[in-house]
Structures are given as structure tokens and as C-alpha cells.
Design a protein around this motif. Sequence first.
Motif, mmCIF file in Angstrom:
data_model
loop_
_atom_site.group_PDB
_atom_site.id
_atom_site.type_symbol
_atom_site.label_atom_id
_atom_site.label_comp_id
_atom_site.label_asym_id
_atom_site.label_seq_id
_atom_site.Cartn_x
_atom_site.Cartn_y
_atom_site.Cartn_z
ATOM 1 N N GLU A 21 0.350 -0.665 0.068
ATOM 2 C CA GLU A 21 0.147 0.043 0.307
ATOM 3 C C GLU A 21 0.803 1.273 -0.455
ATOM 4 O O GLU A 21 2.038 0.975 0.795
ATOM 5 C CB GLU A 21 -0.831 -0.559 0.901
ATOM 6 N N PRO A 22 0.589 2.002 -1.086
ATOM 7 C CA PRO A 22 1.673 3.487 -0.780
ATOM 8 C C PRO A 22 1.465 3.894 0.732
ATOM 9 O O PRO A 22 2.513 4.454 0.891
ATOM 10 C CB PRO A 22 0.698 4.175 -1.139
ATOM 11 N N ARG A 23 0.537 4.034 2.001
ATOM 12 C CA ARG A 23 0.575 4.685 2.703
ATOM 13 C C ARG A 23 2.108 4.224 4.034
ATOM 14 O O ARG A 23 1.610 4.746 4.938
ATOM 15 C CB ARG A 23 -0.557 4.624 3.786
ATOM 16 N N LEU A 25 5.063 3.120 5.569
ATOM 17 C CA LEU A 25 6.175 3.986 5.655
ATOM 18 C C LEU A 25 7.016 3.300 5.348
ATOM 19 O O LEU A 25 7.377 2.080 6.008
ATOM 20 C CB LEU A 25 6.203 4.221 7.646
ATOM 21 N N ILE A 27 10.485 3.169 6.948
ATOM 22 C CA ILE A 27 10.685 2.156 7.899
ATOM 23 C C ILE A 27 10.124 0.661 8.568
ATOM 24 O O ILE A 27 10.711 -0.127 9.012
ATOM 25 C CB ILE A 27 10.519 3.174 9.373
ATOM 26 N N HIS A 28 9.171 0.800 8.185
ATOM 27 C CA HIS A 28 8.151 0.050 8.653
ATOM 28 C C HIS A 28 8.629 -1.027 7.057
ATOM 29 O O HIS A 28 8.020 -2.569 7.323
ATOM 30 C CB HIS A 28 6.481 -0.021 8.279
ATOM 31 N N LYS A 61 15.039 10.636 7.767
ATOM 32 C CA LYS A 61 14.163 9.605 8.775
ATOM 33 C C LYS A 61 13.159 8.994 7.980
ATOM 34 O O LYS A 61 11.846 9.862 6.868
ATOM 35 C CB LYS A 61 13.446 10.958 9.608
ATOM 36 N N CYS A 63 10.786 7.303 8.368
ATOM 37 C CA CYS A 63 9.782 7.597 9.510
ATOM 38 C C CYS A 63 8.156 8.229 8.258
ATOM 39 O O CYS A 63 7.350 8.402 8.887
ATOM 40 C CB CYS A 63 9.277 7.670 10.820
ATOM 41 N N THR A 64 8.712 9.545 7.950
ATOM 42 C CA THR A 64 8.743 10.389 7.315
ATOM 43 C C THR A 64 8.606 10.592 5.411
ATOM 44 O O THR A 64 9.018 11.324 4.945
ATOM 45 C CB THR A 64 9.220 11.529 7.812
ATOM 46 N N VAL A 65 8.955 8.770 5.294
ATOM 47 C CA VAL A 65 8.430 8.467 3.536
ATOM 48 C C VAL A 65 7.970 7.560 3.396
ATOM 49 O O VAL A 65 8.118 6.846 4.421
ATOM 50 C CB VAL A 65 10.469 8.474 2.676
ATOM 51 N N PHE A 66 6.612 7.443 2.417
ATOM 52 C CA PHE A 66 6.022 6.493 1.974
ATOM 53 C C PHE A 66 7.285 5.296 1.468
ATOM 54 O O PHE A 66 7.764 6.239 0.505
ATOM 55 C CB PHE A 66 5.220 6.731 2.000
ATOM 56 N N ALA A 68 5.934 4.444 -1.568
ATOM 57 C CA ALA A 68 5.808 5.023 -2.600
ATOM 58 C C ALA A 68 6.453 6.042 -3.522
ATOM 59 O O ALA A 68 6.998 6.240 -4.437
ATOM 60 C CB ALA A 68 3.694 5.937 -2.839
ATOM 61 N N GLN A 69 7.045 6.765 -2.306
ATOM 62 C CA GLN A 69 8.127 7.809 -2.939
ATOM 63 C C GLN A 69 9.362 7.458 -2.698
ATOM 64 O O GLN A 69 10.508 7.807 -3.891
ATOM 65 C CB GLN A 69 8.012 9.016 -1.320
ATOM 66 N N ALA A 70 9.032 6.151 -2.778
ATOM 67 C CA ALA A 70 10.933 5.885 -3.343
ATOM 68 C C ALA A 70 11.198 4.498 -3.329
ATOM 69 O O ALA A 70 12.017 3.564 -3.480
ATOM 70 C CB ALA A 70 11.428 5.110 -0.687
#
Lengths: 164, 284
Positions: A21-23, A25, A27-28, A61, A63-66, A68-70
Motif C-alpha cells: 500500500e502506498p501509505r 512508511l 521504516i515499516h 528519516k 518514518c517520514t517517507v512513504f 510509494a515515494q521511495a
Amino acid sequence: MSKKMHIQLTVNGEAQEFLAEPRELLIHTLRERLNITGPHIGCETSHCGACTVTLNGKSVKSCTVFVAQADGAEITTIEGLGNPDKLHVLQEAFKEHHGLQCGFCTPGMITRASKLLEENPSPTEEEVRFGMAGNICRCTGYQNIVKSILAAAAEMSASKEAAE
Amino acid sequence: MIPAAFEYYRPKDMEGVLAVLTEHGDDARVLAGGHSLIPMMKLRMAEVPHLIDLQDVAGLGGISVSNGTVRLGAMVTQSDIIADAVLADAAPIMREASLQIADPQVRYMGTVGGNVANGDPGNDMPGLMQCLDAVFTLIGPDGEREVAARDFYESAYMTAREDDEVLTAVSFKVPEGGYAYQKQKRKIGDYATAAAAVQIVKEGGTCARASIAMTNLSDTPVYSEAAGAALVGTSVTDSDIDAAVQAMLGDIDPAEDNRGPVEFKRHAAAVILRRAIARAWSRA
């Protein structure tokens, strides 16, 4: 639930492909999906920096990147810097100079420090403190972290000179 | 920590961005560096069913200085600002301010466009842009328009940007004279208790022009025309600075929070502006 995306990442030199899912994070993704559990989660407000990784050459960080962005990104975590048989210079220096106690901030600290020394190979103490200001430590009081990074910087420039 | 689900878009051009914004209206938001929006989504304070990532959109990057004008694409990051030698030469106040924003990791991601468009009075760039008399370029379904930074902020999180518009660039004339961005904060990464942006032009020992704006001392940034005017024609002595500070205090309207009560914030604002004017004057 939203539509899952096909994601490709290169983490510590290894290609990874999965649906997410795009959401999710980053880190997860690293911890839960790829079992790369060095980067930690210390907050939910993007302050502590325990989740710091190198993403396309930047300290971020995670934790502040989805995720999807990566998509398509190249990521280095603490696991990609060294291993117990062959420690990275910074890992050796943190060990030597007591730059950690509980070890929870350490993966983020060292990953951030590796980027800092790449950008500024001979920092002053003040530059180290300012350059590490996005990483919080509850144990050390920072003094030995600064010593560790300065020692690693000296070690890295000495071995660079020796190689030349 | 866990954001709600959303549909994700990564268009390659502005037409693609505007198409999603037009279709979904208030349910769609653009994502720049993500370092204000994602934290709000993680706390479920922002609900964004349709998220449009700007990272691949052409034409939103780049810092240029030409014909006496500085232009920054909206996706220029704080660390881009700090690293740019041409910008540091043309408008050194930008670097001085960026180094006081957030921390290294956040500065790699956070963008100038996000900082000014966010609408949080805690952000530092809005006051700085008002000091520099910057202009923001917005694009929407009907084309481009420009809004002065001094007219852009309406109240906390409310700006002149319409829901179907995207802020694409900030530009301002190469500033003249001395400068200072002075910020009081509790620790690294904190929004200001009080901050001041000052540009001063000195001619023959006298202040010829002065521009002053304050950060986080109202529900918008505060451009204090009266504070600047109080310095013009003076030799910026202590009593001239006092007059400018008094004028500034008439324009701010701080709110009590855990950075302190109103009286303390007014005190801090006065101290910070005194320091900012003195430093800018020493550089003029």
C-alpha cells in the motif's frame, strides 16, 4: 485499503520487489517486510532520527517517507555499512569510544554520521554536533558520540592518505 | 504513527497534477518533501484521500540568479539552499535562515515551496519572504498567477492559494545591504519562540531602506512596515532601534502556548529584533 503498488527498491545493494500500500512508511517496509531491523522507531513526530537511512545519497528519516515515494530508490541502512566480522570505521569508533549504551539510536546515528563525514571529512566538534542534531540519544549525553565521530574522521583521512 | 490509506499519484508534468486536483478538489493534496504533511497524516490531523507526489514533475527545481532576480523552484530543498554558492552570494539571508530550520535530515527533504505554502505560522520562510518582498507563482486550471508574499497569508493554515492551485516558484529581487535572520528557539528543530528577518541599506552612515518581518508571533507571518520606517533616515542608534521595536510590537499578536505566555513572547520578540537589526546594520 487502497490499491497496492508494485515497488522496487535496492537496499544495501540487494534488489527488492513487492506489492505494498502506498501509505506504508519506509521504516515499516525495512523492519516488517524486509526484516532489516537495525533502523528503529523512537517517535511519531519526525524528531528522533532513530530511523535514519541513506536514500539516494541523502540522510532521511525513514518514518517520514512513504514507500510509494521511495519506489526505485537506493537505500543504505546500518546493515549495509559493516558486519560483525568487518566493522565500518564508524562502528569500530563507536565501540572504541563508548558512543553507545542501549544501542537504540546507534543505527541512525552511525548511518547519519557516515553521510556527514562523506560531505565533511574533517569536521570540527561544533560541526559534528550541528550535523548530528537530527538524532536524539537518551543514554550517552552525546560527548562520546562526538568523540567517536571525530575519531572515525581522523582514521578515515589517515587511511586515505596512506592509500595515496 | 499510522496514516490513513490514500491513492498515490506520481505525475511527470503539471498537467497531470492539475488533472488530479481538479477531479478531487479538497480531497487531493500535493506532496513535496513530506515533512509537514506526512507528520500530520500520521497523527490523522490531515486526511488526504488522493496524494500527488511532485518529485517527478518537471520544472519545479533549480535556483537561478539573473537580471537581479532570484528564483527558486518550489521543490528546491533547504539543503539545496544551504549548498548553493551563487544564492549565498546574492541573498545570504537565505542560507542563514535555512541553517536554523529543522535538522539535517529534514533539510534534505523539506522544500522552500512546502515551507511557504504550508501556512503554519511556525515556518520560518514565510516571514523571510515577506522581508524580501518575494512573489509566489501559483498555477491552476486557469493558468499562472503571482501573489506577493505580503498578501499571501490570511490566518493559520489559510493562504491565498486555492485548492486547485500549486505553488511552483518563489522569486525576489536580489536584496541589498546588510541582513540577519535571528531566531529564538528552545532547541534544534523547534519552531521559533520569536524570529526576525531584517534587510537594511546604509548610505553615508544613514539607513536608506529597511525591511522587517517577524515569525511565529501571530497566526500569520508579520511584515512590519512601521518598524522598517522607524529606522529610515536614522543612524540606527540604540534609541532608533527602540523606536523600531516599539513599532514592531504594535504589529504582532502572539498567542500563549508551551513556548511561553504572551508577555514573554513580546519580550522575546523585542530582544530578537534588537539583535537582528544590530547584526544587519553591522553587515550593511
